[in-house]
Write a protein that holds these residues in place. Structure first.
Motif, PDB file in Angstrom:
ATOM      1  N   LYS A 137       0.873  -1.183   0.000  1.00 28.05           N
ATOM      2  CA  LYS A 137       0.000   0.000   0.000  1.00 28.05           C
ATOM      3  C   LYS A 137       0.901   1.222   0.000  1.00 28.05           C
ATOM      4  CE  LYS A 137      -3.890  -2.026   2.401  1.00 28.05           C
ATOM      5  NZ  LYS A 137      -4.660  -2.074   3.653  1.00 28.05           N
ATOM      6  N   LEU A 156       0.811   5.406   0.200  1.00 34.36           N
ATOM      7  CA  LEU A 156      -0.050   6.477   0.685  1.00 34.36           C
ATOM      8  C   LEU A 156      -0.003   7.702  -0.224  1.00 34.36           C
ATOM      9  CD1 LEU A 156       0.773   6.107   4.485  1.00 34.36           C
ATOM     10  CD2 LEU A 156      -1.067   5.024   3.164  1.00 34.36           C
ATOM     11  N   LYS A 157      -0.402   7.476  -1.460  1.00 34.58           N
ATOM     12  CA  LYS A 157      -0.518   8.522  -2.471  1.00 34.58           C
ATOM     13  C   LYS A 157      -1.631   8.129  -3.432  1.00 34.58           C
ATOM     14  CE  LYS A 157       2.747  11.398  -1.335  1.00 34.58           C
ATOM     15  NZ  LYS A 157       2.544  12.808  -1.048  1.00 34.58           N
ATOM     16  N   ASN A 216      -6.339   8.771  -1.388  1.00 31.68           N
ATOM     17  CA  ASN A 216      -4.924   8.983  -1.106  1.00 31.68           C
ATOM     18  C   ASN A 216      -4.151   7.710  -0.792  1.00 31.68           C
ATOM     19  OD1 ASN A 216      -4.856  11.921  -1.298  1.00 31.68           O
ATOM     20  ND2 ASN A 216      -6.256  11.833   0.437  1.00 31.68           N
ATOM     21  N   THR A 217      -4.691   6.555  -1.169  1.00 27.83           N
ATOM     22  CA  THR A 217      -4.013   5.282  -0.909  1.00 27.83           C
ATOM     23  C   THR A 217      -4.165   4.376  -2.119  1.00 27.83           C
ATOM     24  OG1 THR A 217      -4.609   5.492   1.438  1.00 27.83           O
ATOM     25  CG2 THR A 217      -3.790   3.349   0.704  1.00 27.83           C
ATOM     26  N   THR A 218      -3.037   3.788  -2.531  1.00 26.25           N
ATOM     27  CA  THR A 218      -3.006   2.903  -3.701  1.00 26.25           C
ATOM     28  C   THR A 218      -2.426   1.550  -3.311  1.00 26.25           C
ATOM     29  OG1 THR A 218      -2.666   4.806  -5.142  1.00 26.25           O
ATOM     30  CG2 THR A 218      -2.102   2.644  -6.055  1.00 26.25           C
ATOM     31  N   GLN A 219      -3.083   0.505  -3.767  1.00 29.93           N
ATOM     32  CA  GLN A 219      -2.544  -0.857  -3.637  1.00 29.93           C
ATOM     33  C   GLN A 219      -1.811  -1.179  -4.935  1.00 29.93           C
ATOM     34  OE1 GLN A 219      -3.236  -3.125  -0.925  1.00 29.93           O
ATOM     35  NE2 GLN A 219      -1.646  -4.377  -1.832  1.00 29.93           N
ATOM     36  N   LYS A 266       7.556   3.008  -2.940  1.00 29.11           N
ATOM     37  CA  LYS A 266       6.880   3.598  -1.777  1.00 29.11           C
ATOM     38  C   LYS A 266       7.717   4.733  -1.178  1.00 29.11           C
ATOM     39  CE  LYS A 266       4.846   2.336   2.700  1.00 29.11           C
ATOM     40  NZ  LYS A 266       3.506   2.869   2.484  1.00 29.11           N
ATOM     41  N   GLU A 321       6.207   8.496  -1.546  1.00 28.77           N
ATOM     42  CA  GLU A 321       5.738   9.069  -0.282  1.00 28.77           C
ATOM     43  C   GLU A 321       6.698  10.104   0.298  1.00 28.77           C
ATOM     44  OE1 GLU A 321       4.630   6.111   2.615  1.00 28.77           O
ATOM     45  OE2 GLU A 321       3.170   5.181   1.260  1.00 28.77           O
TER      46      GLU A 321
END
Length: 151
Positions: free
Chosen positions: A10, A12-13, A101-104, A137, A141
């Motif tokens: 994950k 956080l963008k 605001n979160t991408t897997q 990540k 981030e």
């Protein structure tokens, strides 16, 4: 038995920002392909990736791109000793928005032949993809290049 070892994280963008960090050669070179990428990952193109810690350029054949959702490419399998195996594997990146605001991000390399012969190569590449997603990540981030000075 098919060899494939998916990795995921994950980030956080927003999904558009994460997708662009893989698609865009300038950004990709800021955290992963330490020797550069020759072009964006446009469907139907051949992109050359270079790594400072591996000699020579690697051709990457872009097979499918769905903006902010998926990038699929092929490249030559290695034989576990760093030599070409004479056939291609398929690498699939999937990007899913968990929220605004979160991408897997999921990465899967498949198409390995002969599990007994190519097990070490498949495991080694999955370790490389885990490192890549961790570097992605850190870069997206925090603006950090984890590969700088890594090897």
């Amino acid at each position: 038995m098919e060899l494939n070892f998916p990795v995921q994280a994950k980030i956080l963008k927003p999904v558009a920002e994460v997708f662009d960090a893989v698609y865009n050669p300038k950004k990709l070179a800021s955290y992963f392909v330490t020797g550069g990428a020759s072009a964006p990952m446009d469907e139907g193109t051949k992109v050359m990736w270079e790594f400072a810690d591996f000699p020579g350029a690697f051709p990457v054949y872009i097979k499918n791109v769905k903006k902010n959702e998926k990038i699929v490419f092929e490249w030559e399998a290695n034989d576990g000793t760093g030599q070409g195996a004479g056939y291609n594997t398929t690498v699939t990146f999937e990007f899913s928005a968990i929220d605004a605001n979160t991408t897997q991000v999921k990465i899967l390399e498949s198409g390995w032949r002969d599990p007994n012969k190519f097990l070490n190569a498949a495991v080694g590449n999955s370790q490389g993809w885990m490192q890549m997603v961790c570097c992605l990540k850190a870069y997206v981030e925090y603006g950090i290049n984890l590969r700088k000075g890594f090897l």
